[in-house]
Design a protein around this motif. Structure first.
Motif, mmCIF file in Angstrom:
data_model
loop_
_atom_site.group_PDB
_atom_site.id
_atom_site.type_symbol
_atom_site.label_atom_id
_atom_site.label_comp_id
_atom_site.label_asym_id
_atom_site.label_seq_id
_atom_site.Cartn_x
_atom_site.Cartn_y
_atom_site.Cartn_z
ATOM 1 N N TYR A 165 0.852 -1.181 0.000
ATOM 2 C CA TYR A 165 0.000 0.000 0.000
ATOM 3 C C TYR A 165 0.893 1.237 0.000
ATOM 4 O O TYR A 165 1.929 1.262 0.665
ATOM 5 C CB TYR A 165 -0.925 0.009 1.222
ATOM 6 N N PRO A 166 0.561 2.290 -0.743
ATOM 7 C CA PRO A 166 1.452 3.441 -0.877
ATOM 8 C C PRO A 166 1.687 4.156 0.448
ATOM 9 O O PRO A 166 0.837 4.176 1.331
ATOM 10 C CB PRO A 166 0.730 4.350 -1.879
ATOM 11 N N THR A 167 2.859 4.758 0.561
ATOM 12 C CA THR A 167 3.218 5.500 1.768
ATOM 13 C C THR A 167 2.436 6.815 1.835
ATOM 14 O O THR A 167 1.965 7.326 0.808
ATOM 15 C CB THR A 167 4.713 5.829 1.775
ATOM 16 N N PRO A 168 2.310 7.399 3.012
ATOM 17 C CA PRO A 168 1.655 8.711 3.122
ATOM 18 C C PRO A 168 2.309 9.767 2.244
ATOM 19 O O PRO A 168 1.632 10.621 1.674
ATOM 20 C CB PRO A 168 1.786 9.046 4.610
ATOM 21 N N ALA A 169 3.632 9.698 2.114
ATOM 22 C CA ALA A 169 4.333 10.679 1.276
ATOM 23 C C ALA A 169 3.935 10.533 -0.194
ATOM 24 O O ALA A 169 3.753 11.530 -0.904
ATOM 25 C CB ALA A 169 5.840 10.516 1.443
ATOM 26 N N SER A 170 3.782 9.286 -0.656
ATOM 27 C CA SER A 170 3.381 9.060 -2.050
ATOM 28 C C SER A 170 1.966 9.558 -2.299
ATOM 29 O O SER A 170 1.667 10.135 -3.349
ATOM 30 C CB SER A 170 3.486 7.576 -2.388
ATOM 31 N N VAL A 171 1.083 9.318 -1.337
ATOM 32 C CA VAL A 171 -0.293 9.799 -1.479
ATOM 33 C C VAL A 171 -0.325 11.326 -1.473
ATOM 34 O O VAL A 171 -1.031 11.952 -2.268
ATOM 35 C CB VAL A 171 -1.175 9.227 -0.348
ATOM 36 N N ALA A 172 0.478 11.934 -0.596
ATOM 37 C CA ALA A 172 0.521 13.392 -0.528
ATOM 38 C C ALA A 172 1.026 14.003 -1.827
ATOM 39 O O ALA A 172 0.584 15.095 -2.239
ATOM 40 C CB ALA A 172 1.399 13.834 0.637
ATOM 41 N N ALA A 173 1.938 13.298 -2.501
ATOM 42 C CA ALA A 173 2.510 13.821 -3.747
ATOM 43 C C ALA A 173 1.482 13.904 -4.871
ATOM 44 O O ALA A 173 1.716 14.592 -5.875
ATOM 45 C CB ALA A 173 3.694 12.953 -4.177
ATOM 46 N N LEU A 174 0.337 13.253 -4.720
ATOM 47 C CA LEU A 174 -0.713 13.319 -5.734
ATOM 48 C C LEU A 174 -1.297 14.719 -5.862
ATOM 49 O O LEU A 174 -1.994 15.017 -6.836
ATOM 50 C CB LEU A 174 -1.830 12.330 -5.397
ATOM 51 N N GLU A 175 -1.010 15.572 -4.871
ATOM 52 C CA GLU A 175 -1.455 16.969 -4.964
ATOM 53 C C GLU A 175 -0.900 17.650 -6.215
ATOM 54 O O GLU A 175 -1.428 18.678 -6.651
ATOM 55 C CB GLU A 175 -1.049 17.734 -3.710
ATOM 56 N N HIS A 176 0.161 17.087 -6.778
ATOM 57 C CA HIS A 176 0.729 17.634 -8.012
ATOM 58 C C HIS A 176 -0.329 17.743 -9.106
ATOM 59 O O HIS A 176 -0.258 18.648 -9.956
ATOM 60 C CB HIS A 176 1.882 16.754 -8.486
#
Length: 490
Positions: A46-57
């Protein structure tokens, strides 16, 4: 010598440029897709919180002008790929969504380039659809005269089956829905089990059946309809929905005990078998769905146990004339053949879904399909046995590929499910089974091995041990512990 109009099209510099650009993008997409597959073993499931946060791009204003396709593709890979769940590397156990079969995935790439609209007409799609539908009916042991149709998933397949049943029952009662509509139509009786799946209930609602006209039959401790509690007074106004493969336990309803009586009295039986219906394709497991072939219609998914790309549901109807009556559409510019794909389902325009399933079945064959199903069920039993040996509670017998497990009390179970997600070795989701909170483990990825099961069980038990150690801590301490787990994966 002057060029013909077609030759001018072929040699036009701008046409050549467009083709080169398309080829370049397809090649780049294939390269990035292959890189994604090559690197998934090094990623948490499951993706890390940092990877999910990067979706803001991606949250930007609508662009004023065009961009290069390669740049857009690069953004998808750079920010999108890390934020995906790894469903195709053996340790994703959520929602009976196996990772894509290699042959089916490769066929999807080719089918995407073909870009066929299968609804109205496509020669290659028509042939592959006809062949694949016949293979599916044969693999499931259903009547050879039955007609199958691909669609957008089990919910759509259930809806198609329910609408077909509704219209067929009304036709027998002398009420033609196509001309008279539903207003003023005779009331139909609908019977389901207490453990009916939400997709079947959604299909009933969309087909015009309200909760007040739906009767629920009690289920047993495994989630199957109790034959002794099933009404014996059904008639030609009755639609019955049964289930092959309870979403939590994998248990199936007692088809042989219920279906004959309903049909003899003029009713219609539809079976929701999104994944459980495929037990019929295994010589060692088909007894679990004995009698399912007696029904009038069936719904299943190819994107579950067959592991073809989303979305790919299949509806099957015993009498093709009933399906055609409900689904046929006419226009001067469209095919009038009732066997056309658009006349066997809800959609007119649709992608050629049968291509990927054909590739999967052609690759595996009858024995390979049975082996796949048997192997997943054996792995589920292995998982349950190891969890039980580690002190966890298995809440229901493992009859197919579903494992229901509780880790201590409900609070510990909820905490363990969250901590397993954060730890990253595997992913399995929460559920509530007959009032008890549990983890639901669905083994349906062709890539899953015994090593994957063993590694996942070890991680679950280890995480549970950590949960027990922190159960006496304050909320702040538990939050700090969870953060440490998340940071260890980042």
């Amino acid at each position: 010598m002057s060029l013909s109009p077609l030759d001018r099209v072929r040699t036009n510099p701008s046409s050549r440029t467009r083709r080169r650009e398309r080829i370049s993008l397809l090649t780049e997409a294939s390269r990035r897709a292959a890189s994604y597959v090559a690197n998934v073993p090094d990623r948490p499931v499951y993706p890390t919180p940092a990877s999910v946060a990067a979706l803001e791009h991606f949250r930007t204003a609508f662009p004023d002008g065009p961009r290069e396709g390669r740049d857009v593709l690069g953004d998808l890979d750079r920010y999108g790929s890390p934020a995906t769940a790894v469903v195709n590397d053996g340790r994703y156990f959520g929602f009976v969504t196996g990772g894509t079969d290699p042959a089916a995935g490769a066929a999807a790439v080719l089918a995407g380039a073909w870009d066929q609209n299968a609804g109205p007409k496509s020669p290659v799609s028509d042939v592959l659809d006809q062949v694949t539908c016949a293979w599916v009916v044969e693999a499931l042991g259903l009547p050879r005269t039955a007609v199958a149709s691909f669609n957008g998933g089990a919910t759509v397949a259930n809806l198609t089956g329910v609408i077909t049943a509704r219209d067929a029952l009304y036709e027998r009662l002398g009420w033609n829905v196509a001309t008279r509509g539903l207003a003023g139509a005779p009331r139909l009786r609908v019977i389901v089990g207490d453990e009916v799946h939400l997709s079947a209930m959604k299909a009933l609602r969309l087909a015009g059946f309200g909760e007040d006209q739906i009767e629920r039959v009690p289920t047993d401790s495994d989630g199957a309809v109790r034959a002794d509690a099933f009404p014996s007074d059904t008639d030609d106004h009755t639609l019955v929905l049964l289930q092959a493969g309870n979403v939590n336990t994998g248990a199936s309803d007692p088809f042989a005990q219920i279906i004959p009586g309903v049909r003899e009295r003029g009713g219609w039986v539809h079976v929701d078998g999104a994944f459980g219906l495929w037990a019929a394709a295994s010589p060692t497991l088909k007894h679990l769905v004995a009698g399912v072939e007696l029904a009038d219609s069936w719904a299943t998914d190819a994107h579950k146990w067959l592991s073809v790309p989303y979305d790919s549901g299949i509806v099957i109807v015993r009498d093709g004339a009933d399906l055609a009556r409900a689904m046929n559409a006419e226009a001067a510019y469209l095919p009038t053949d009732t066997t056309a794909q658009m006349n066997r389902g809800i959609q007119v325009s649709q992608r050629a879904r049968a291509i990927e399933t054909w590739a999967m079945l052609a690759t595996h064959g009858r024995s390979g399909l049975a082996d796949l199903i048997d192997r997943h069920c054996a792995l589920a039993r292995r998982c349950a046995a190891a969890l039980r040996a580690g002190g966890a509670t298995i809440l229901a017998p493992v009859v197919l590929n579903q494992v229901l497990v509780q880790f201590g009390d409900e609070a510990q179970t909820a905490a363990t499910i969250g901590a397993v997600e954060a730890e990253g070795t595997c992913w399995a989701g929460p559920t509530v089974w007959q009032g008890t909170r549990a983890m639901r483990i669905s083994v349906s990825d062709a890539a899953t091995t015994q090593d994957d099961i063993d590694a996942s069980v070890e991680a679950m038990l280890r995480v549970w041990s950590g949960v027990r150690e922190t159960s006496g801590q304050s909320v702040e301490q538990r939050a700090h512990h969870a953060t440490e787990i998340s940071l260890s994966r980042a």
